[in-house]
Structure formats: structure tokens, C-alpha cells
Design a protein around this motif. Structure first.
Motif, short mmCIF file in Angstrom:
data_model
loop_
_atom_site.label_atom_id
_atom_site.label_comp_id
_atom_site.label_asym_id
_atom_site.label_seq_id
_atom_site.Cartn_x
_atom_site.Cartn_y
_atom_site.Cartn_z
N TRP A 61 32.32 40.57 16.80
CA TRP A 61 32.88 40.68 18.15
C TRP A 61 32.93 42.15 18.57
O TRP A 61 32.54 42.49 19.69
CB TRP A 61 34.27 40.05 18.19
CG TRP A 61 35.00 40.32 19.46
CD1 TRP A 61 34.79 39.72 20.67
CD2 TRP A 61 36.03 41.28 19.65
NE1 TRP A 61 35.65 40.24 21.60
CE2 TRP A 61 36.42 41.22 21.00
CE3 TRP A 61 36.67 42.21 18.82
CZ2 TRP A 61 37.42 42.02 21.54
CZ3 TRP A 61 37.66 43.00 19.35
CH2 TRP A 61 38.02 42.91 20.69
N ALA A 62 33.37 43.02 17.69
CA ALA A 62 33.42 44.45 18.02
C ALA A 62 32.03 44.99 18.32
O ALA A 62 31.85 45.79 19.24
CB ALA A 62 34.06 45.23 16.87
N ALA A 63 31.03 44.54 17.58
CA ALA A 63 29.65 44.99 17.81
C ALA A 63 29.13 44.57 19.17
O ALA A 63 28.22 45.19 19.71
CB ALA A 63 28.73 44.46 16.71
N SER A 64 29.72 43.52 19.73
CA SER A 64 29.28 43.06 21.05
C SER A 64 29.91 43.84 22.18
O SER A 64 29.56 43.66 23.34
CB SER A 64 29.61 41.56 21.21
OG SER A 64 31.00 41.37 21.38
N ASP A 65 30.83 44.72 21.85
CA ASP A 65 31.61 45.43 22.87
C ASP A 65 30.87 46.65 23.42
O ASP A 65 29.95 47.18 22.80
CB ASP A 65 32.94 45.88 22.25
CG ASP A 65 33.93 46.32 23.30
OD1 ASP A 65 34.33 45.47 24.11
OD2 ASP A 65 34.29 47.51 23.30
N LYS A 66 31.34 47.12 24.56
CA LYS A 66 30.75 48.28 25.22
C LYS A 66 30.81 49.54 24.36
O LYS A 66 29.96 50.41 24.48
CB LYS A 66 31.45 48.53 26.55
CG LYS A 66 31.13 47.49 27.58
CD LYS A 66 31.84 47.78 28.88
CE LYS A 66 31.50 46.69 29.88
NZ LYS A 66 32.20 46.89 31.13
N MET A 67 31.82 49.65 23.51
CA MET A 67 31.93 50.86 22.69
C MET A 67 30.78 50.98 21.69
O MET A 67 30.53 52.04 21.17
CB MET A 67 33.28 50.91 21.97
CG MET A 67 33.44 49.91 20.88
SD MET A 67 35.09 50.10 20.16
CE MET A 67 35.23 48.59 19.26
N PHE A 68 30.08 49.88 21.46
CA PHE A 68 28.92 49.91 20.58
C PHE A 68 27.65 49.86 21.41
O PHE A 68 26.89 48.90 21.38
CB PHE A 68 28.96 48.78 19.55
CG PHE A 68 29.89 49.06 18.42
CD1 PHE A 68 29.48 49.83 17.35
CD2 PHE A 68 31.19 48.60 18.43
CE1 PHE A 68 30.33 50.13 16.30
CE2 PHE A 68 32.05 48.89 17.39
CZ PHE A 68 31.63 49.65 16.33
N ASN A 69 27.44 50.93 22.18
CA ASN A 69 26.21 51.11 22.95
C ASN A 69 25.95 49.90 23.86
O ASN A 69 24.86 49.34 23.85
CB ASN A 69 25.03 51.38 22.02
CG ASN A 69 23.91 52.11 22.70
OD1 ASN A 69 24.13 52.87 23.63
ND2 ASN A 69 22.69 51.88 22.26
N GLU A 70 26.99 49.52 24.60
CA GLU A 70 26.89 48.42 25.56
C GLU A 70 26.51 47.09 24.91
O GLU A 70 25.85 46.26 25.52
CB GLU A 70 25.91 48.76 26.68
CG GLU A 70 26.30 49.99 27.50
CD GLU A 70 27.60 49.82 28.24
OE1 GLU A 70 27.87 48.74 28.78
OE2 GLU A 70 28.38 50.79 28.29
N GLY A 71 26.90 46.89 23.67
CA GLY A 71 26.62 45.63 22.99
C GLY A 71 25.17 45.46 22.55
O GLY A 71 24.74 44.37 22.19
#
Length: 102
Positions: A61-71
């Protein structure tokens, strides 16, 4: 994912292209394996949510977030994206995430 978070969210002004490339390759390998594990089942261990989903699911879920280069880490993995959507749709997940970010 920690290195990627650091590179993309905390210190984006000092990128480490080789480090990013290496970690993205590791994530790709993990997402390929996760895609295979999810074939024909809604959760990691089958039809029911287990502790494995709680632990793994948070990271995905965190990897899908904007903080990870827009998912971008999940862009080529629709089955993993669907898995994240199933997790996000659970009332307990919504409650836990909203409590974390209040």
C-alpha cells in the motif's frame, strides 16, 4: 523501500541514480513474485485475510502512494494494484490508516 522513500520523499535534491535503479529492480522482482502468489486468490494465503496480508499489505500500500514516485512501483502490476484496492476497501484498514495520519 526505505532507500526509495529517502530518495523520492526525504532528499529528492540529492538523488543516487544507481541506488534507485537497484532498489526499483528489487521491487520489480518482488512485485512479479507477489503477482504470481495472488493468482486466483484475493489474499496472500487464499480467500481470507491473514497476518501475512497485514504485514505485506502495508508495504505494498505504501508503495502505491505518491511519496513513492507517484506510485510508479506498481504501475506494471495490475493484480497487485487490485490487491491494494481490496485491502483499502476493508473497514479496519480505513480505520487504521485514518488513525495513523490524524
Amino acid at each position: 523501500m526505505e532507500l526509495l522513500y529517502w530518495q523520492w520523499a526525504v532528499k529528492p535534491e540529492k538523488p543516487d541514480p544507481q541506488g534507485i535503479e537497484k532498489m526499483v529492480a528489487k521491487m520489480d522482482a518482488c512485485m512479479k513474485r507477489l503477482t504470481k502468489a495472488l493468482e486466483g486468490r484475493p489474499f496472500i494465503c487464499g480467500d481470507m485475510l491473514t497476518a501475512a496480508d497485514c504485514i505485506l499489505g502495508y508495504s505494498v500500500w505504501a508503495a502505491s502512494d505518491k511519496m513513492f514516485n507517484e506510485g510508479s512501483l506498481l504501475k506494471d502490476y495490475p493484480e497487485v494494484q487490485n490487491y491494494v484496492s481490496r485491502l483499502e476497501g476493508r473497514p479496519a484498514f480505513k480505520k487504521a490508516v485514518s488513525a495513523q495520519f490524524q
